[in-house]
Design a protein around this motif. Structure first.
Motif, PDB file in Angstrom:
ATOM      1  N   ILE A  47      25.872 -38.425 -52.745  1.00  0.00           N
ATOM      2  CA  ILE A  47      26.751 -37.865 -53.789  1.00  0.00           C
ATOM      3  C   ILE A  47      26.166 -38.233 -55.138  1.00  0.00           C
ATOM      4  CG2 ILE A  47      29.060 -37.977 -54.818  1.00  0.00           C
ATOM      5  CD1 ILE A  47      30.095 -38.710 -51.994  1.00  0.00           C
ATOM      6  N   LYS A  48      26.010 -37.227 -55.952  1.00  0.00           N
ATOM      7  CA  LYS A  48      25.536 -37.499 -57.305  1.00  0.00           C
ATOM      8  C   LYS A  48      26.627 -37.048 -58.276  1.00  0.00           C
ATOM      9  CE  LYS A  48      21.798 -36.451 -60.469  1.00  0.00           C
ATOM     10  NZ  LYS A  48      20.588 -35.686 -60.725  1.00  0.00           N
ATOM     11  N   THR A  49      26.975 -37.914 -59.194  1.00  0.00           N
ATOM     12  CA  THR A  49      27.979 -37.508 -60.195  1.00  0.00           C
ATOM     13  C   THR A  49      27.862 -38.397 -61.418  1.00  0.00           C
ATOM     14  OG1 THR A  49      30.288 -36.851 -60.455  1.00  0.00           O
ATOM     15  CG2 THR A  49      29.911 -38.966 -59.372  1.00  0.00           C
ATOM     16  N   GLY A  50      28.521 -38.028 -62.478  1.00  0.00           N
ATOM     17  CA  GLY A  50      28.438 -38.833 -63.702  1.00  0.00           C
ATOM     18  C   GLY A  50      29.122 -38.117 -64.836  1.00  0.00           C
ATOM     19  N   ILE A  51      28.428 -38.069 -65.984  1.00  0.00           N
ATOM     20  CA  ILE A  51      29.016 -37.427 -67.168  1.00  0.00           C
ATOM     21  C   ILE A  51      27.963 -36.503 -67.766  1.00  0.00           C
ATOM     22  CG2 ILE A  51      30.259 -37.814 -69.332  1.00  0.00           C
ATOM     23  CD1 ILE A  51      30.391 -40.809 -68.590  1.00  0.00           C
ATOM     24  N   ASN A  52      28.339 -35.252 -67.928  1.00  0.00           N
ATOM     25  CA  ASN A  52      27.406 -34.278 -68.501  1.00  0.00           C
ATOM     26  C   ASN A  52      27.748 -34.059 -69.975  1.00  0.00           C
ATOM     27  OD1 ASN A  52      25.865 -32.131 -69.274  1.00  0.00           O
ATOM     28  ND2 ASN A  52      26.834 -30.638 -67.896  1.00  0.00           N
ATOM     29  N   GLY A  53      26.929 -34.616 -70.831  1.00  0.00           N
ATOM     30  CA  GLY A  53      27.173 -34.518 -72.271  1.00  0.00           C
ATOM     31  C   GLY A  53      26.526 -33.297 -72.902  1.00  0.00           C
ATOM     32  N   GLN A  54      26.063 -32.373 -72.061  1.00  0.00           N
ATOM     33  CA  GLN A  54      25.418 -31.171 -72.608  1.00  0.00           C
ATOM     34  C   GLN A  54      26.399 -30.017 -72.811  1.00  0.00           C
ATOM     35  OE1 GLN A  54      22.160 -30.260 -70.001  1.00  0.00           O
ATOM     36  NE2 GLN A  54      20.987 -32.043 -70.638  1.00  0.00           N
ATOM     37  N   MET A  55      27.664 -30.317 -72.743  1.00  0.00           N
ATOM     38  CA  MET A  55      28.666 -29.244 -72.867  1.00  0.00           C
ATOM     39  C   MET A  55      28.663 -28.675 -74.288  1.00  0.00           C
ATOM     40  SD  MET A  55      29.895 -29.089 -69.883  1.00  0.00           S
ATOM     41  CE  MET A  55      31.272 -27.980 -70.135  1.00  0.00           C
ATOM     42  N   THR A  56      28.964 -27.399 -74.363  1.00  0.00           N
ATOM     43  CA  THR A  56      29.058 -26.736 -75.667  1.00  0.00           C
ATOM     44  C   THR A  56      30.321 -25.870 -75.662  1.00  0.00           C
ATOM     45  OG1 THR A  56      27.923 -24.738 -74.948  1.00  0.00           O
ATOM     46  CG2 THR A  56      26.534 -26.522 -75.820  1.00  0.00           C
ATOM     47  N   ASN A  57      30.723 -25.416 -76.835  1.00  0.00           N
ATOM     48  CA  ASN A  57      31.769 -24.387 -76.899  1.00  0.00           C
ATOM     49  C   ASN A  57      31.042 -23.063 -76.979  1.00  0.00           C
ATOM     50  OD1 ASN A  57      33.165 -26.861 -77.883  1.00  0.00           O
ATOM     51  ND2 ASN A  57      34.883 -25.438 -78.075  1.00  0.00           N
ATOM     52  N   SER A  58      30.957 -22.370 -75.895  1.00  0.00           N
ATOM     53  CA  SER A  58      30.233 -21.095 -75.817  1.00  0.00           C
ATOM     54  C   SER A  58      28.900 -21.170 -76.558  1.00  0.00           C
ATOM     55  CB  SER A  58      31.076 -19.977 -76.428  1.00  0.00           C
ATOM     56  OG  SER A  58      32.361 -19.999 -75.906  1.00  0.00           O
ATOM     57  N   VAL A  74      33.183 -34.278 -66.523  1.00  0.00           N
ATOM     58  CA  VAL A  74      33.143 -35.325 -65.499  1.00  0.00           C
ATOM     59  C   VAL A  74      33.492 -34.761 -64.120  1.00  0.00           C
ATOM     60  CG1 VAL A  74      33.642 -37.253 -67.052  1.00  0.00           C
ATOM     61  CG2 VAL A  74      35.542 -35.961 -66.056  1.00  0.00           C
ATOM     62  N   THR A  75      33.628 -33.445 -64.034  1.00  0.00           N
ATOM     63  CA  THR A  75      34.124 -32.891 -62.769  1.00  0.00           C
ATOM     64  C   THR A  75      33.009 -32.481 -61.806  1.00  0.00           C
ATOM     65  OG1 THR A  75      34.256 -30.678 -63.742  1.00  0.00           O
ATOM     66  CG2 THR A  75      36.268 -31.988 -63.763  1.00  0.00           C
ATOM     67  N   TRP A  76      31.768 -32.526 -62.273  1.00  0.00           N
ATOM     68  CA  TRP A  76      30.688 -32.037 -61.406  1.00  0.00           C
ATOM     69  C   TRP A  76      30.285 -33.093 -60.376  1.00  0.00           C
ATOM     70  CZ3 TRP A  76      25.698 -33.814 -60.498  1.00  0.00           C
ATOM     71  CH2 TRP A  76      24.897 -32.966 -59.734  1.00  0.00           C
ATOM     72  N   PHE A  77      30.078 -32.637 -59.145  1.00  0.00           N
ATOM     73  CA  PHE A  77      29.544 -33.487 -58.075  1.00  0.00           C
ATOM     74  C   PHE A  77      28.400 -32.733 -57.405  1.00  0.00           C
ATOM     75  CE2 PHE A  77      33.764 -35.157 -58.525  1.00  0.00           C
ATOM     76  CZ  PHE A  77      33.707 -36.486 -58.146  1.00  0.00           C
ATOM     77  N   GLY A  78      27.310 -33.405 -57.164  1.00  0.00           N
ATOM     78  CA  GLY A  78      26.254 -32.821 -56.345  1.00  0.00           C
ATOM     79  C   GLY A  78      26.375 -33.443 -54.964  1.00  0.00           C
ATOM     80  N   LEU A  79      26.369 -32.622 -53.946  1.00  0.00           N
ATOM     81  CA  LEU A  79      26.536 -33.169 -52.587  1.00  0.00           C
ATOM     82  C   LEU A  79      25.360 -32.742 -51.719  1.00  0.00           C
ATOM     83  CD1 LEU A  79      28.442 -34.562 -50.486  1.00  0.00           C
ATOM     84  CD2 LEU A  79      29.459 -32.310 -50.106  1.00  0.00           C
ATOM     85  N   GLU A  80      24.766 -33.734 -51.048  1.00  0.00           N
ATOM     86  CA  GLU A  80      23.680 -33.431 -50.089  1.00  0.00           C
ATOM     87  C   GLU A  80      24.070 -33.976 -48.734  1.00  0.00           C
ATOM     88  OE1 GLU A  80      19.701 -34.803 -50.902  1.00  0.00           O
ATOM     89  OE2 GLU A  80      19.830 -33.993 -52.935  1.00  0.00           O
TER      90      GLU A  80
END
Ligand code: BGC
Length: 764
Positions: free
Chosen positions: A160-171, A79-85
């Protein structure tokens, strides 16, 4: 510390970096992580970096992705990612012109602040500030704010673009079977991710608190949900807040409750939530702070930094999880729990927060069946606790390490099979807890059973040695993992006897004082049939004693092996385990070279086991042969050296353990902080320098303060009483609330005292 610097400001104590150095990225993400015992969030930038390892870990959220993989702490949706334009230009720290940068952690509140000033050429200069913390007041909450300010005074369009990235993996290993993303009430984004045996839900709400929101749109991606907010600044500034509510299926939180909690937090706003956080954290600091008159600011910051992380890795809310070797700050050691918890981290919690410390022992109790199964699988009796645990008592140590890149063969990992000592370490913590709290209820519910089953394990793994006419414990690994497959490791044998003795004492005590409890435990565990065996074990187990030179042999063969030549080279090396670059594992096993404290650990745990001279000799002898390739070693040696009054060495090791995670080496701590070493800092301060030792109802005080320190001040709960210590070079003062009819026995400098309310002890 050169890369990391400290700064004091009113009630805040910052540790920060002022330079944008991507090579420190993975390390800084770990060391500046926001953790509250329920969740841990790595301190990644809000913007994407080429090399980064975002991470969000929830205590107890383990999963095994595939057969053949180990169970690991899941890296949850980010949830920490932000895209800023800004006026259509995307901002990336590595591409945009970064004029100044600072990322800093307030150790007292746990707030992370990241500042960037970008020079966007014609578009002017812009300041971006990202703040965040994991709430201690409401542990499901993670709060963030993003401020964009135009320094040249001209307003520009901000997206500002932000949200939840559910594509996370453990390595690369994906743990979620399904992932359902949605948006509620055009306001709250949510991802529900299913594990094999559990669910993780993260809901996010955002709010523009400064600026005019022109547009808002949501979009779903595969395993992701994002909102894009177009905002016109107000008075050259945009402030955007984002709150996340994260929970697990077993928390039993309904969608409605989650939404309400999230909206309530969003309405309060970041600053109010931060005030609540500061107030909650102050409660911790009021108990846990160690004040040292004479420490430099950087040293003090490092001590507080360690305590911040211990507070953040302790599961305050449950006994269903424990503390991992990397806390909640990274994927290292797969989130597993080692002896690190009971031996290195437990003391600070026991003497500061006994109720919470108890939960860590209850966690082990919950794992008893798994430990019984492990014992049975290896042909033993009782409970053989796992060397690495996840959620249960089952062994989680991988059987093989990574492939050797040249031979393609995997090395067998023996510690899960042979590092028996963890079973006694847990019993040791149980006794520590009981001695200092007198909590009979816990003992009856959990403690006795842990100890009895541990004793049964030890008695079952002893073998008779005809030559010595003693029992021995064979083919083990002691704490020093560079000596595998050894017989009669001193640490292991002493701990085993200690554990069995403890079980016998408890059995006797119960029979005499609480027959009902003994009867019911006996019925459940069939104790009577084993008591004689335990007595025999206790009387006839071989315990290595000092040889003619006064040295306690680490194991049967250690002292007959050759020493490692040029050991200084490896001691000084920046690369951990560099000895393995020059020697094979087998060669190392056959030399007098230690990865970490072993006999020295024994002396730390039982400072009264041998006379002072023997302790001194052994600490120095083994230090000479130790490379300190495990982060657990410096703190153990600092404590031991302080105890023997070898103050120069103690100081050298103490300085090293203070910076195990915040040193200059960008490759250390990249997969998480070193929990045990952080715990060891407190042990070194209190047990080493302040010389506090509590055993069998006596509080021993033998301080050895470093020469530049005047006093140490701290609190400890002893026998349920909160005692304030002021330890100086010449005198000690102890204060506590008067307890009707109760006093604490204190020994210092060969004299005995009774603490009722206030005690002044002169050491002169
Ligand atoms: C050490 C162990 C420790 C583990 C987890 C290893 O390198 O040798 O003693 O338990 O790391 O911290």
């Amino acid at each position: 510390m050169i890369h990391y610097q400290t700064e004091r400001e009113k009630k805040r104590f910052w540790i920060g970096e002022k330079e944008f150095l991507p090579e420190y990225e993975l390390k800084t993400e770990s060391v500046f992580a926001q953790c509250n015992g329920y969740m841990g969030v790595r301190a990644a930038h809000p913007f994407s970096l080429i090399e980064e390892q975002r991470g969000m870990f929830l205590s107890g959220a383990f999963n095994k992705a595939y057969e053949g993989e180990v169970t690991e702490l899941v890296n949850c949706p980010d949830v920490t990612w932000f895209g800023l334009e800004i006026d259509g230009e995307k901002i990336y720290p590595e591409r945009s012109c970064l004029k100044s940068f600072e990322r800093k952690l307030d150790i007292f509140s746990g707030e992370l602040v990241i500042h960037y000033v970008f020079d966007l050429g014609e578009k002017g200069e812009v300041l971006v500030e990202n703040r965040r913390f994991a709430s201690m007041a409401q542990t499901n909450l993670f709060a963030q704010s993003l401020r964009v300010q135009f320094l040249d005074g001209r307003n520009r369009q901000v997206k500002i673009k932000t949200g939840i990235n559910g594509q996370m993996t453990n390595s690369g290993v994906s743990h979620f079977h399904t992932s359902t993303a949605r948006v509620y009430d055009k306001e709250i984004m949510e991802i529900r991710s299913e594990l094999e045996n559990g669910t993780v839900t993260e809901a996010v709400g955002c709010k523009v608190v400064c600026g005019v929101q022109e547009e808002k749109e949501f979009n779903l991606k595969r395993r992701g949900v994002y909102g894009t907010y177009a905002v016109t600044p107000e008075d050259k500034e945009v402030i955007f807040e984002k709150v996340t509510f994260a929970d697990q299926g077993e928390d039993g939180i309904t969608t409605e409750e989650r939404k309400l909690a999230l909206l309530a937090a969003l309405n309060k706003g970041y600053d109010v939530l931060l005030e609540e956080q500061q107030a909650k954290m102050k409660e911790f600091w009021d108990v846990t702070r160690v004040h040292v008159d004479g420490m430099s600011e950087a040293e003090e910051a490092a001590v507080c930094f360690a305590q911040y992380h211990i507070l953040g890795m302790t599961p305050w809310h449950t006994n269903e999880s424990s503390i991992a070797a990397k806390g909640l700050t990274g994927e290292g050691y797969k989130g597993h729990v080692f002896w690190d918890t009971e031996i290195f981290l437990f003391p600070m919690l026991l003497y500061g927060y006994p109720k919470e410390a108890k939960r860590l022992l209850e966690f082990r109790y919950r794992g008893l069946d798994g430990a019984r199964k492990k014992a049975k699988d290896y042909g033993f009796e009782g409970a053989m606790f796992p060397w690495e645990a996840a959620r249960t008592g089952e062994e989680e140590t991988p059987l093989y390490a990574a492939l050797n890149i040249h031979t393609g063969k995997a090395n067998k990992v023996w510690s899960g099979i042979k590092e028996y000592h963890v079973t006694a370490d847990i019993a040791y913590a149980v006794e520590q807890y009981y001695e200092s709290t007198g909590d009979d209820r816990f003992m009856e519910d959990c403690g006795y059973e842990i100890v009895f089953e541990a004793a049964r394990f030890w008695a079952s793994c002893a073998k008779w040695d005809e030559k010595r006419q003693k029992y021995g414990i064979y083919d083990v690994i002691g704490p020093d993992e560079y000596t595998e497959h050894v017989d009669n490791n001193a640490y292991t044998n002493y701990m085993a006897v200690y554990c069995v003795k403890m079980a016998l004492n408890y059995a006797d005590k119960l029979k005499a004082e609480n027959e009902e409890v003994f009867k019911s435990l006996n019925q459940k565990l069939k104790l009577e049939k084993d008591l004689q065996k335990w007595k025999d074990f206790q009387e006839k187990m071989y315990l290595p004693v000092p040889n003619e030179e006064g040295i306690i042999p680490q194991d049967d063969s250690f002292l007959s092996k050759p020493c490692l030549e040029n050991i200084e080279k490896y001691k000084e090396s920046q690369i951990k385990q560099s000895v393995l670059l020059d020697y094979s594992r087998e060669e190392v096993v056959n030399m007098q070279v230690l990865k970490q404290a072993d006999v020295v650990m024994l002396l730390n745990l039982f400072p009264k086991l041998f006379d002072e001279e023997t302790v001194r000799k052994n600490v120095l002898f083994y230090e000479n042969r130790t490379i300190h390739d495990s982060s657990l070693s410096y703190c153990a040696h600092a404590q031991a050296c302080a105890a023997i009054g070898a103050m120069d060495l103690a100081w050298e090791f103490f300085r090293k353990c203070l910076v195990v995670d915040i040193n200059e080496n960008p490759h250390d701590s990249t997969d998480g902080v070193h929990s045990a070493s952080l715990g060891g800092i407190w042990n070194c301060l209190i047990f080493g320098f302040a010389g506090v030792h509590y055993e069998k109802g006596v509080l021993y005080l033998t301080p050895n303060l470093p020469k530049q320190w005047k006093t140490m001040e701290f609190y400890m709960y002893i026998e349920g009483v909160k005692v304030h210590f002021t330890v100086g070079r010449e005198k000690i003062a102890l204060t506590c609330d008067k307890q009707e009819g109760r006093m604490i026995k204190v020994k210092a400098g060969n004299r005995e005292y009774m603490l009722e309310e206030h005690l002044d002890i002169s050491l002169a």
